[in-house]
Design a protein around this motif. Sequence first.
Motif, PDB file in Angstrom:
ATOM      1  N   MET A   1      12.891  37.123  42.612  1.00  0.00           N
ATOM      2  CA  MET A   1      14.208  37.744  42.611  1.00  0.00           C
ATOM      3  C   MET A   1      14.954  37.241  41.379  1.00  0.00           C
ATOM      4  O   MET A   1      15.123  36.044  41.204  1.00  0.00           O
ATOM      5  N   ASP A   2      15.388  38.154  40.521  1.00  0.00           N
ATOM      6  CA  ASP A   2      16.128  37.736  39.338  1.00  0.00           C
ATOM      7  C   ASP A   2      17.633  37.738  39.635  1.00  0.00           C
ATOM      8  O   ASP A   2      18.059  38.088  40.730  1.00  0.00           O
ATOM      9  N   GLU A   3      18.416  37.328  38.634  1.00  0.00           N
ATOM     10  CA  GLU A   3      19.863  37.204  38.861  1.00  0.00           C
ATOM     11  C   GLU A   3      20.514  38.518  39.246  1.00  0.00           C
ATOM     12  O   GLU A   3      21.413  38.548  40.085  1.00  0.00           O
ATOM     13  N   ARG A   4      20.064  39.603  38.652  1.00  0.00           N
ATOM     14  CA  ARG A   4      20.642  40.909  38.994  1.00  0.00           C
ATOM     15  C   ARG A   4      20.379  41.245  40.462  1.00  0.00           C
ATOM     16  O   ARG A   4      21.274  41.710  41.164  1.00  0.00           O
ATOM     17  N   ASP A   5      19.169  40.946  40.931  1.00  0.00           N
ATOM     18  CA  ASP A   5      18.845  41.188  42.336  1.00  0.00           C
ATOM     19  C   ASP A   5      19.710  40.323  43.261  1.00  0.00           C
ATOM     20  O   ASP A   5      20.186  40.780  44.298  1.00  0.00           O
ATOM     21  N   ILE A   6      19.873  39.076  42.865  1.00  0.00           N
ATOM     22  CA  ILE A   6      20.688  38.164  43.679  1.00  0.00           C
ATOM     23  C   ILE A   6      22.133  38.656  43.733  1.00  0.00           C
ATOM     24  O   ILE A   6      22.754  38.685  44.801  1.00  0.00           O
ATOM     25  N   LEU A   7      22.665  39.057  42.590  1.00  0.00           N
ATOM     26  CA  LEU A   7      24.051  39.543  42.555  1.00  0.00           C
ATOM     27  C   LEU A   7      24.209  40.832  43.372  1.00  0.00           C
ATOM     28  O   LEU A   7      25.230  41.022  44.043  1.00  0.00           O
ATOM     29  N   GLN A   8      23.214  41.694  43.340  1.00  0.00           N
ATOM     30  CA  GLN A   8      23.270  42.908  44.167  1.00  0.00           C
ATOM     31  C   GLN A   8      23.243  42.548  45.642  1.00  0.00           C
ATOM     32  O   GLN A   8      23.959  43.141  46.451  1.00  0.00           O
ATOM     33  N   ARG A  58      20.496  29.389  37.166  1.00  0.00           N
ATOM     34  CA  ARG A  58      21.308  29.174  35.960  1.00  0.00           C
ATOM     35  C   ARG A  58      21.138  27.754  35.429  1.00  0.00           C
ATOM     36  O   ARG A  58      21.092  27.538  34.221  1.00  0.00           O
ATOM     37  N   ALA A  59      21.046  26.776  36.325  1.00  0.00           N
ATOM     38  CA  ALA A  59      20.851  25.392  35.900  1.00  0.00           C
ATOM     39  C   ALA A  59      19.483  25.229  35.239  1.00  0.00           C
ATOM     40  O   ALA A  59      19.357  24.569  34.201  1.00  0.00           O
ATOM     41  N   LYS A  60      18.460  25.823  35.814  1.00  0.00           N
ATOM     42  CA  LYS A  60      17.126  25.736  35.219  1.00  0.00           C
ATOM     43  C   LYS A  60      17.116  26.352  33.821  1.00  0.00           C
ATOM     44  O   LYS A  60      16.544  25.788  32.893  1.00  0.00           O
ATOM     45  N   ARG A  61      17.738  27.507  33.692  1.00  0.00           N
ATOM     46  CA  ARG A  61      17.796  28.155  32.378  1.00  0.00           C
ATOM     47  C   ARG A  61      18.545  27.269  31.384  1.00  0.00           C
ATOM     48  O   ARG A  61      18.128  27.094  30.241  1.00  0.00           O
ATOM     49  N   GLN A  62      19.666  26.702  31.818  1.00  0.00           N
ATOM     50  CA  GLN A  62      20.480  25.870  30.934  1.00  0.00           C
ATOM     51  C   GLN A  62      19.696  24.663  30.415  1.00  0.00           C
ATOM     52  O   GLN A  62      19.886  24.232  29.280  1.00  0.00           O
ATOM     53  N   TYR A  63      18.807  24.127  31.243  1.00  0.00           N
ATOM     54  CA  TYR A  63      18.070  22.933  30.861  1.00  0.00           C
ATOM     55  C   TYR A  63      16.648  23.233  30.399  1.00  0.00           C
ATOM     56  O   TYR A  63      15.789  22.350  30.379  1.00  0.00           O
ATOM     57  N   GLY A  64      16.411  24.508  30.004  1.00  0.00           N
ATOM     58  CA  GLY A  64      15.138  24.873  29.403  1.00  0.00           C
ATOM     59  C   GLY A  64      13.984  25.007  30.376  1.00  0.00           C
ATOM     60  O   GLY A  64      12.832  25.023  29.961  1.00  0.00           O
ATOM     61  N   GLU A  65      14.294  25.087  31.654  1.00  0.00           N
ATOM     62  CA  GLU A  65      13.247  25.261  32.657  1.00  0.00           C
ATOM     63  C   GLU A  65      13.126  26.739  33.019  1.00  0.00           C
ATOM     64  O   GLU A  65      13.985  27.550  32.671  1.00  0.00           O
ATOM     65  N   ASN A  66      12.080  27.083  33.738  1.00  0.00           N
ATOM     66  CA  ASN A  66      11.833  28.457  34.152  1.00  0.00           C
ATOM     67  C   ASN A  66      12.698  28.796  35.368  1.00  0.00           C
ATOM     68  O   ASN A  66      12.482  28.233  36.447  1.00  0.00           O
ATOM     69  N   PRO A  67      13.648  29.712  35.241  1.00  0.00           N
ATOM     70  CA  PRO A  67      14.504  30.059  36.383  1.00  0.00           C
ATOM     71  C   PRO A  67      13.731  30.706  37.532  1.00  0.00           C
ATOM     72  O   PRO A  67      14.171  30.661  38.679  1.00  0.00           O
ATOM     73  N   ASP A  68      12.562  31.271  37.245  1.00  0.00           N
ATOM     74  CA  ASP A  68      11.763  31.885  38.306  1.00  0.00           C
ATOM     75  C   ASP A  68      11.160  30.856  39.258  1.00  0.00           C
ATOM     76  O   ASP A  68      10.645  31.208  40.312  1.00  0.00           O
ATOM     77  N   GLU A  69      11.244  29.593  38.896  1.00  0.00           N
ATOM     78  CA  GLU A  69      10.750  28.536  39.776  1.00  0.00           C
ATOM     79  C   GLU A  69      11.778  28.130  40.832  1.00  0.00           C
ATOM     80  O   GLU A  69      11.463  27.383  41.756  1.00  0.00           O
ATOM     81  N   ALA A  70      12.986  28.622  40.712  1.00  0.00           N
ATOM     82  CA  ALA A  70      14.022  28.334  41.712  1.00  0.00           C
ATOM     83  C   ALA A  70      13.645  29.025  43.013  1.00  0.00           C
ATOM     84  O   ALA A  70      13.117  30.135  43.012  1.00  0.00           O
ATOM     85  N   GLU A  71      13.896  28.358  44.122  1.00  0.00           N
ATOM     86  CA  GLU A  71      13.573  28.910  45.436  1.00  0.00           C
ATOM     87  C   GLU A  71      14.773  28.774  46.358  1.00  0.00           C
ATOM     88  O   GLU A  71      15.535  27.813  46.269  1.00  0.00           O
ATOM     89  N   ALA A  72      14.886  29.747  47.250  1.00  0.00           N
ATOM     90  CA  ALA A  72      15.950  29.676  48.250  1.00  0.00           C
ATOM     91  C   ALA A  72      15.704  28.460  49.141  1.00  0.00           C
ATOM     92  O   ALA A  72      14.584  28.216  49.582  1.00  0.00           O
ATOM     93  N   ARG A  73      16.750  27.696  49.351  1.00  0.00           N
ATOM     94  CA  ARG A  73      16.642  26.514  50.204  1.00  0.00           C
ATOM     95  C   ARG A  73      16.999  26.892  51.636  1.00  0.00           C
ATOM     96  O   ARG A  73      17.722  27.860  51.869  1.00  0.00           O
ATOM     97  N   PRO A  74      16.523  26.102  52.596  1.00  0.00           N
ATOM     98  CA  PRO A  74      16.842  26.393  54.004  1.00  0.00           C
ATOM     99  C   PRO A  74      18.353  26.323  54.255  1.00  0.00           C
ATOM    100  O   PRO A  74      19.068  25.566  53.599  1.00  0.00           O
TER     101      PRO A  74
END
Length: 83
Positions: A1-8, A58-74
């Motif tokens: 899910m990318d940022e646009r999907d999340i915002l939608q 956004r934090a991952k992107r800011q620090y040069g990490e892959n934002p696609d590795e972010a996962e929804a937390r419980p």
Amino acid sequence: MDERDILQRITALVDEERGLREQAEAASPEHDHTPDRLRLQQLEEDLDQCWDLLRQRRAKRQYGENPDEAEARPVSQVEGYKG
């Protein structure tokens, strides 16, 4: 899910939340609001998860990490934040 999907998703959840709150205000006092309250709680939890995921990406992107590795937390973790 990318940022646009999340915002939608956030927009859809907010719209549903707004609709439920408007229905509750217009409902007669005899109306059973229990299902609405339960759904509102679910919506609030879903929104918190979406916002958390968006912040992670956004934090991952800011620090040069892959934002696609972010996962929804419980929900228990997202709702348990101490600010």
